[in-house]
Design an enzyme around this catalytic site. Sequence first.
Site, mmCIF file in Angstrom:
data_model
loop_
_atom_site.group_PDB
_atom_site.id
_atom_site.type_symbol
_atom_site.label_atom_id
_atom_site.label_comp_id
_atom_site.label_asym_id
_atom_site.label_seq_id
_atom_site.Cartn_x
_atom_site.Cartn_y
_atom_site.Cartn_z
ATOM 1 N N ARG A 170 0.833 -1.203 0.000
ATOM 2 C CA ARG A 170 0.000 0.000 0.000
ATOM 3 C C ARG A 170 0.865 1.249 0.000
ATOM 4 O O ARG A 170 0.538 2.253 -0.633
ATOM 5 C CB ARG A 170 -0.937 -0.023 1.207
ATOM 6 C CG ARG A 170 -1.953 -1.168 1.171
ATOM 7 C CD ARG A 170 -2.885 -1.118 2.369
ATOM 8 N NE ARG A 170 -3.815 -2.247 2.362
ATOM 9 C CZ ARG A 170 -3.610 -3.386 2.999
ATOM 10 N NH1 ARG A 170 -2.488 -3.561 3.675
ATOM 11 N NH2 ARG A 170 -4.494 -4.361 2.958
ATOM 12 N N ASP A 181 -3.977 5.965 5.324
ATOM 13 C CA ASP A 181 -3.602 6.829 6.446
ATOM 14 C C ASP A 181 -2.884 8.082 5.959
ATOM 15 O O ASP A 181 -3.192 9.199 6.383
ATOM 16 C CB ASP A 181 -2.725 6.056 7.431
ATOM 17 C CG ASP A 181 -3.402 4.791 7.917
ATOM 18 O OD1 ASP A 181 -4.417 4.901 8.628
ATOM 19 O OD2 ASP A 181 -2.936 3.693 7.556
ATOM 20 N N ASP A 184 -9.680 -4.239 8.351
ATOM 21 C CA ASP A 184 -8.719 -5.148 8.986
ATOM 22 C C ASP A 184 -9.303 -5.736 10.271
ATOM 23 O O ASP A 184 -9.118 -6.924 10.572
ATOM 24 C CB ASP A 184 -7.420 -4.410 9.313
ATOM 25 C CG ASP A 184 -6.877 -3.662 8.117
ATOM 26 O OD1 ASP A 184 -5.897 -4.118 7.523
ATOM 27 O OD2 ASP A 184 -7.457 -2.614 7.780
ATOM 28 N N ARG A 210 -11.652 -8.356 9.331
ATOM 29 C CA ARG A 210 -10.921 -9.558 8.918
ATOM 30 C C ARG A 210 -10.447 -10.351 10.130
ATOM 31 O O ARG A 210 -10.512 -11.589 10.137
ATOM 32 C CB ARG A 210 -9.728 -9.163 8.050
ATOM 33 C CG ARG A 210 -10.109 -8.765 6.633
ATOM 34 C CD ARG A 210 -8.930 -8.180 5.869
ATOM 35 N NE ARG A 210 -9.255 -7.994 4.451
ATOM 36 C CZ ARG A 210 -8.655 -7.129 3.647
ATOM 37 N NH1 ARG A 210 -7.679 -6.360 4.112
ATOM 38 N NH2 ARG A 210 -9.017 -7.036 2.382
ATOM 39 N N HIS A 227 -3.136 0.976 8.174
ATOM 40 C CA HIS A 227 -3.852 -0.012 7.353
ATOM 41 C C HIS A 227 -2.811 -0.597 6.406
ATOM 42 O O HIS A 227 -2.628 -0.149 5.284
ATOM 43 C CB HIS A 227 -4.980 0.664 6.562
ATOM 44 C CG HIS A 227 -5.615 -0.218 5.529
ATOM 45 N ND1 HIS A 227 -6.152 -1.451 5.823
ATOM 46 C CD2 HIS A 227 -5.793 -0.044 4.186
ATOM 47 C CE1 HIS A 227 -6.635 -1.990 4.716
ATOM 48 N NE2 HIS A 227 -6.425 -1.157 3.704
#
Length: 310
Positions: free
Chosen positions: A88, A124, A149, A152, A176
């Site tokens: 990410r 973020d 998350d 999950r 994240h």
Amino acid sequence: MFRGKIVIIGAGAVGSTTAYTIMCGGLFNDIVLIDINHDKADGDALDMAHGVSFVKPVNISSGSYEDCRDADIIIITAGAPQKPGDTRLSLVSRNAGILQNIVSQIMKYAPKDVILLVVSNPVDILTYVTWKLSGLPKRQVIGSGTVLDTSRLKYVLSRRLFVDTRNCHTYIIGEHGDSEVPTWSLTNIAGIPIRSFEGMDEKAFDDMRREVVRAAYDIIDKKGATYYAIALAASRICACIAGEENSILTVSAVLEGEYGISGTALSVPSKLSGSGIEWIPEISFAADELEGLKNSADTMKTIIQELPQS
């Protein structure tokens, strides 16, 4: 019940699925899709509009940034997608530039009390950048953060312990992404501490964390993108705001001293009301969890400081 207007910037897989999920939820009178590819946005809007007889009355259409003029919530999903092999954070340079143009266009028209929900990755960093670019109060700029998350992790716990996910209570905080932190010290099943269950030892915790961290990578390897669960997460955040639920979710929030952290946005439990983030309670995490949160913050701040707009 709230029946306002929501605008979604980006009609890719995440944006269009989010629009569909929100349409099914029935919270808004108006849903507008905006995309640089107007035909794609228009096609998605028409496809969904043909099913409005099956849901609460809603106007769903494609549009332009001028449609932000009377929006209550604007969701930003636009950006370069995460590809196999990407992290990410590797998306930062690509998506920060895209975001700068998007936010400038939004703020030409959006009302002063609009709430911006950032879903694009790395969420973020882009949440913090959006806050800086928009000039809005920090309560009105929210990232989807680790809401997904956390879900999950609840799923992973439920599969291991054969219990309803709704009875699994936990948070994932921090980035994240790869440095995210499960809060095992607070994790419980219907009030029973997680460590009370047989087999719930450090190896199990490490395995579960790894499974959650790897989840998006695994899905992207298999089918190219993730969009169903993040759409549900975004819809849930919007429902909390639109319904003034005062619910606590691990959204990405701009921190100014909470947990001793400033200069970044990060996912921590936050109370969501009709005005956005109303309160960030400082929860007593275990020492190693708090250390992990601060390490996550340091990673984010290092990257933010390298961005041109910082």
